[in-house]
Design an enzyme around this catalytic site. Sequence first.
Site, PDB file in Angstrom:
ATOM      1  N   ASP A  43       0.818  -1.209   0.000  1.00 54.81           N
ATOM      2  CA  ASP A  43       0.000   0.000   0.000  1.00 54.81           C
ATOM      3  C   ASP A  43       0.855   1.264   0.000  1.00 54.81           C
ATOM      4  OD1 ASP A  43       0.907  -0.172   2.595  1.00 54.81           O
ATOM      5  OD2 ASP A  43      -1.069  -0.121   3.537  1.00 54.81           O
ATOM      6  N   SER A  44       2.166   1.092   0.073  1.00 54.44           N
ATOM      7  CA  SER A  44       3.073   2.227  -0.110  1.00 54.44           C
ATOM      8  C   SER A  44       2.929   2.828  -1.504  1.00 54.44           C
ATOM      9  CB  SER A  44       4.525   1.793   0.119  1.00 54.44           C
ATOM     10  OG  SER A  44       4.854   0.652  -0.656  1.00 54.44           O
ATOM     11  N   ASP A  82      -1.168  -6.169  -0.140  1.00 55.15           N
ATOM     12  CA  ASP A  82      -1.524  -5.550   1.141  1.00 55.15           C
ATOM     13  C   ASP A  82      -3.027  -5.352   1.286  1.00 55.15           C
ATOM     14  OD1 ASP A  82       0.773  -5.214   2.621  1.00 55.15           O
ATOM     15  OD2 ASP A  82       1.187  -3.190   1.911  1.00 55.15           O
ATOM     16  N   LYS A 112      -1.352  -9.509   2.829  1.00 54.62           N
ATOM     17  CA  LYS A 112      -0.546  -9.077   3.976  1.00 54.62           C
ATOM     18  C   LYS A 112      -1.384  -8.182   4.869  1.00 54.62           C
ATOM     19  CE  LYS A 112       3.072  -6.187   3.620  1.00 54.62           C
ATOM     20  NZ  LYS A 112       2.727  -5.065   4.558  1.00 54.62           N
ATOM     21  N   GLU A 114      -1.336  -5.850   8.545  1.00 54.38           N
ATOM     22  CA  GLU A 114      -0.504  -5.192   9.547  1.00 54.38           C
ATOM     23  C   GLU A 114      -1.072  -5.374  10.955  1.00 54.38           C
ATOM     24  OE1 GLU A 114       0.210  -1.070   8.861  1.00 54.38           O
ATOM     25  OE2 GLU A 114       1.095  -1.367   6.881  1.00 54.38           O
ATOM     26  N   GLU A 179       9.598  -4.665  10.141  1.00 54.13           N
ATOM     27  CA  GLU A 179      10.094  -3.406   9.580  1.00 54.13           C
ATOM     28  C   GLU A 179      10.636  -2.481  10.660  1.00 54.13           C
ATOM     29  OE1 GLU A 179       8.679   0.310   6.694  1.00 54.13           O
ATOM     30  OE2 GLU A 179       7.353  -1.417   6.997  1.00 54.13           O
TER      31      GLU A 179
END
EC number: 2.1.2.11
Length: 270
Positions: A43-44, A82, A112, A114, A179
């Site tokens: 999502d970056s 993501d 993915k 978070e 991260e």
Amino acid sequence: MKALKDFMRMKHEGEKISMLTAYDYPSAKQAEAAEIDMILVGDSLGMTVLGYESTVDVTLDDMKHHARAVRRGAKDTYVVVDMPFGTIGIDASTDTAFAIELYRDTHANAIKIEGAHAAPVIKKCHDIGIPVVAHLGLTPQSYGITGYQLQATSKEAAKQLIEDAKLVEKSGAIMLVLEAIPSDLAHVITESLTIPVIGIGAGVGTNGQVLVYHDVLNYGVEHKPKFVKRYGDFSIGVESIKNFHDEVKRQAFPTEEYTYKKQIMNEVDE
């Protein structure tokens, strides 16, 4: 295409796993040609290719659009996508419905998610057959709380992160991304889990490394985190575009070399 069993074997045999974050068809094709082990559609992309202020602005439709392009460009590479902000943290059933939609509509190999708070969703996804990669440490969707900085720098936070890692594994995560955490902590977590651990800004002691395509190539990015190494320089593209602009202004382009030679107007005038 590598499968989860291959990544498990690589962990146990000490072979490092390479993961590249890519967002579109051409970058995915390049990643596959370079024989990258895994591609992450992160999502970056919100900041890197869409110009958003943060990942918080990224929608489910954004992720679908880019993940489909990556899948078309890398048909024989393991692809992880993501779950964007707003799709996790509502309630387990709703979150899982979003996960099903993203997994089904993108043909990704895994999604993915978070944060350790998502453990119930990870379990639900595991139970219905959706592979989940967990993400701990610096979690960009929570940057408003944690900030973009090194995480788990206190004894208490380090202990909590170890517990969180064990929790997401127990909940059914097939892999973990760590991260921006101290390298010794990342190594301890990696050794304590049976699933592969991929690091970004987490030192050499993880089972693999992930970087973003645009960071690797210095392509349109202004900020360079400490953990980023440049392997190329696409910033020279600005000079190339400027040269094109200048040649158009000077009428130096196109020359005969770049012009079709067939003449048609004589025939039109007949």
